[in-house]
Design a protein around this motif. Sequence first.
Motif, PDB file in Angstrom:
ATOM      1  N   SER A  88      -2.645  -2.449  -3.818  1.00 12.82           N
ATOM      2  CA  SER A  88      -3.080  -2.940  -2.517  1.00 12.82           C
ATOM      3  C   SER A  88      -1.925  -2.984  -1.518  1.00 12.82           C
ATOM      4  O   SER A  88      -0.852  -2.421  -1.736  1.00 12.82           O
ATOM      5  CB  SER A  88      -3.710  -4.324  -2.678  1.00 12.82           C
ATOM      6  OG  SER A  88      -4.409  -4.699  -1.504  1.00 12.82           O
ATOM      7  N   SER A  89      -2.158  -3.658  -0.404  1.00 15.58           N
ATOM      8  CA  SER A  89      -1.155  -3.820   0.640  1.00 15.58           C
ATOM      9  C   SER A  89      -1.177  -5.260   1.127  1.00 15.58           C
ATOM     10  O   SER A  89      -2.155  -5.987   0.925  1.00 15.58           O
ATOM     11  CB  SER A  89      -1.450  -2.878   1.815  1.00 15.58           C
ATOM     12  OG  SER A  89      -2.658  -3.269   2.464  1.00 15.58           O
ATOM     13  N   PHE A  90      -0.125  -5.683   1.785  1.00 18.09           N
ATOM     14  CA  PHE A  90      -0.097  -7.040   2.333  1.00 18.09           C
ATOM     15  C   PHE A  90      -1.149  -7.193   3.428  1.00 18.09           C
ATOM     16  O   PHE A  90      -1.723  -8.269   3.605  1.00 18.09           O
ATOM     17  CB  PHE A  90       1.296  -7.355   2.873  1.00 18.09           C
ATOM     18  CG  PHE A  90       2.270  -7.749   1.798  1.00 18.09           C
ATOM     19  CD1 PHE A  90       2.493  -9.081   1.491  1.00 18.09           C
ATOM     20  CD2 PHE A  90       2.954  -6.789   1.070  1.00 18.09           C
ATOM     21  CE1 PHE A  90       3.374  -9.454   0.487  1.00 18.09           C
ATOM     22  CE2 PHE A  90       3.844  -7.143   0.074  1.00 18.09           C
ATOM     23  CZ  PHE A  90       4.047  -8.481  -0.223  1.00 18.09           C
ATOM     24  N   LYS A 128       5.447  -4.802   5.295  1.00 16.39           N
ATOM     25  CA  LYS A 128       4.682  -3.827   6.075  1.00 16.39           C
ATOM     26  C   LYS A 128       4.813  -2.412   5.524  1.00 16.39           C
ATOM     27  O   LYS A 128       4.029  -1.533   5.881  1.00 16.39           O
ATOM     28  CB  LYS A 128       5.129  -3.856   7.549  1.00 16.39           C
ATOM     29  CG  LYS A 128       4.991  -5.219   8.199  1.00 16.39           C
ATOM     30  CD  LYS A 128       3.551  -5.684   8.263  1.00 16.39           C
ATOM     31  CE  LYS A 128       2.780  -4.996   9.350  1.00 16.39           C
ATOM     32  NZ  LYS A 128       1.404  -5.546   9.502  1.00 16.39           N
ATOM     33  N   SER A 129       5.798  -2.190   4.681  1.00 18.07           N
ATOM     34  CA  SER A 129       5.978  -0.848   4.100  1.00 18.07           C
ATOM     35  C   SER A 129       5.864  -0.895   2.575  1.00 18.07           C
ATOM     36  O   SER A 129       6.528  -0.130   1.881  1.00 18.07           O
ATOM     37  CB  SER A 129       7.346  -0.277   4.505  1.00 18.07           C
ATOM     38  OG  SER A 129       8.387  -1.097   3.993  1.00 18.07           O
ATOM     39  N   CYS A 130       5.020  -1.793   2.075  1.00 13.19           N
ATOM     40  CA  CYS A 130       4.953  -2.015   0.626  1.00 13.19           C
ATOM     41  C   CYS A 130       3.539  -1.911   0.078  1.00 13.19           C
ATOM     42  O   CYS A 130       2.570  -2.336   0.716  1.00 13.19           O
ATOM     43  CB  CYS A 130       5.497  -3.403   0.282  1.00 13.19           C
ATOM     44  SG  CYS A 130       7.231  -3.649   0.691  1.00 13.19           S
ATOM     45  N   PHE A 131       3.447  -1.371  -1.133  1.00 10.52           N
ATOM     46  CA  PHE A 131       2.253  -1.526  -1.953  1.00 10.52           C
ATOM     47  C   PHE A 131       2.482  -2.716  -2.877  1.00 10.52           C
ATOM     48  O   PHE A 131       3.631  -3.065  -3.193  1.00 10.52           O
ATOM     49  CB  PHE A 131       1.965  -0.272  -2.779  1.00 10.52           C
ATOM     50  CG  PHE A 131       1.434   0.873  -1.975  1.00 10.52           C
ATOM     51  CD1 PHE A 131       0.174   0.797  -1.390  1.00 10.52           C
ATOM     52  CD2 PHE A 131       2.177   2.035  -1.801  1.00 10.52           C
ATOM     53  CE1 PHE A 131      -0.333   1.852  -0.648  1.00 10.52           C
ATOM     54  CE2 PHE A 131       1.683   3.090  -1.061  1.00 10.52           C
ATOM     55  CZ  PHE A 131       0.430   3.004  -0.471  1.00 10.52           C
ATOM     56  N   HIS A 243       7.581   4.427   4.330  1.00 11.22           N
ATOM     57  CA  HIS A 243       6.660   4.546   5.455  1.00 11.22           C
ATOM     58  C   HIS A 243       5.798   3.289   5.516  1.00 11.22           C
ATOM     59  O   HIS A 243       5.748   2.495   4.568  1.00 11.22           O
ATOM     60  CB  HIS A 243       5.774   5.791   5.300  1.00 11.22           C
ATOM     61  CG  HIS A 243       5.002   5.816   4.009  1.00 11.22           C
ATOM     62  ND1 HIS A 243       3.854   5.076   3.793  1.00 11.22           N
ATOM     63  CD2 HIS A 243       5.227   6.496   2.850  1.00 11.22           C
ATOM     64  CE1 HIS A 243       3.405   5.290   2.575  1.00 11.22           C
ATOM     65  NE2 HIS A 243       4.223   6.145   1.981  1.00 11.22           N
ATOM     66  N   ALA A 244       5.122   3.104   6.629  1.00  8.22           N
ATOM     67  CA  ALA A 244       4.239   1.951   6.793  1.00  8.22           C
ATOM     68  C   ALA A 244       3.060   2.041   5.827  1.00  8.22           C
ATOM     69  O   ALA A 244       2.562   3.135   5.535  1.00  8.22           O
ATOM     70  CB  ALA A 244       3.733   1.876   8.228  1.00  8.22           C
ATOM     71  N   VAL A 245       2.634   0.898   5.342  1.00  3.22           N
ATOM     72  CA  VAL A 245       1.505   0.827   4.403  1.00  3.22           C
ATOM     73  C   VAL A 245       0.474  -0.151   4.962  1.00  3.22           C
ATOM     74  O   VAL A 245       0.792  -1.313   5.211  1.00  3.22           O
ATOM     75  CB  VAL A 245       1.965   0.362   3.009  1.00  3.22           C
ATOM     76  CG1 VAL A 245       0.754   0.113   2.111  1.00  3.22           C
ATOM     77  CG2 VAL A 245       2.892   1.381   2.375  1.00  3.22           C
ATOM     78  N   ILE A 246      -0.740   0.342   5.156  1.00  2.03           N
ATOM     79  CA  ILE A 246      -1.819  -0.512   5.674  1.00  2.03           C
ATOM     80  C   ILE A 246      -2.950  -0.620   4.660  1.00  2.03           C
ATOM     81  O   ILE A 246      -3.321  -1.713   4.254  1.00  2.03           O
ATOM     82  CB  ILE A 246      -2.351   0.042   7.013  1.00  2.03           C
ATOM     83  CG1 ILE A 246      -1.232   0.054   8.060  1.00  2.03           C
ATOM     84  CG2 ILE A 246      -3.522  -0.814   7.513  1.00  2.03           C
ATOM     85  CD1 ILE A 246      -1.634   0.674   9.384  1.00  2.03           C
ATOM     86  N   GLU A 247      -3.449   0.529   4.241  1.00  2.00           N
ATOM     87  CA  GLU A 247      -4.595   0.548   3.331  1.00  2.00           C
ATOM     88  C   GLU A 247      -4.139   0.549   1.867  1.00  2.00           C
ATOM     89  O   GLU A 247      -3.046   1.022   1.545  1.00  2.00           O
ATOM     90  CB  GLU A 247      -5.448   1.791   3.589  1.00  2.00           C
ATOM     91  CG  GLU A 247      -6.036   1.868   4.984  1.00  2.00           C
ATOM     92  CD  GLU A 247      -7.048   0.757   5.239  1.00  2.00           C
ATOM     93  OE1 GLU A 247      -7.691   0.306   4.261  1.00  2.00           O
ATOM     94  OE2 GLU A 247      -7.189   0.348   6.399  1.00  2.00           O
TER      95      GLU A 247
END
Length: 265
Positions: A88-90, A128-131, A243-247
Amino acid sequence: MARSHEIAVESGLLSPNGYWFRWVQISSTEWALQLNPEEAGKLTQEEQKTLVPIKSISIHAHPTPVYRYFDNPEYVEKFFETGALRISSFEAFSSHPDESFRDAGEGKNIMAVNGKNSSFYALTESGKSCFILSTSILGPWVNIEKFKDKACFEITNPWKFAMAIANSLDECSNAVLGSCSYIPKRVVTKDVPEHDFVERHKMGGINAINEDIEGLLQYSTMFHKPMRFQDEHEFRIVWDMDHAVIEPKDIICQEALQFCRIVEI
């Protein structure tokens, strides 16, 4: 450096630019060359008189098992059949559909810093850039309402599991894992009396201050949770990306299966 080059050549580093770079600063003006015991024979008799033995003690972490819970037992079956897993992501954590698990403040924090001649406050946001994979140190035999009737599997070695997942992720730069800290407020206070933030700002502007904040916080705020979630005993595995991680992301990682097992109660 000339002596370093000689030792490097004697040890088989035949490049003209080969040097022994294991230097340790022992005072403001003195440096020492760090050698393995078998390398001492490469020194002259005079140099061997200056050898100082250093005791080295290794520290090993015991891989305490953790447990990944699912609403649907099919996800456990699919993972063990194919290695399919959703990380997932934050961002997704902060909008979890189940209110009992939702934490709208995930990764957000207020930081108060007292420096040499100034104090400042900063609003920070981490992850913001993490799974991320959320697990618990509590197995299914522990009767708490949140995990009741949920399916799960055991991760027998979280560190090796995290590495296996990291190797399957392109652009993963780092992995960090650990238990969450449950706190009354998302506020971090730091005292760094020797640090001159005014001078840092003069030299590097806001970017320099942001670097200082990042160094002081490191990964801590990604493991902060409000006290109302303390019954989860959460253990997080976080993969830092370039990179940025959203989904969330669905991955296949059969390599991770060797560090997991189906729980039988």
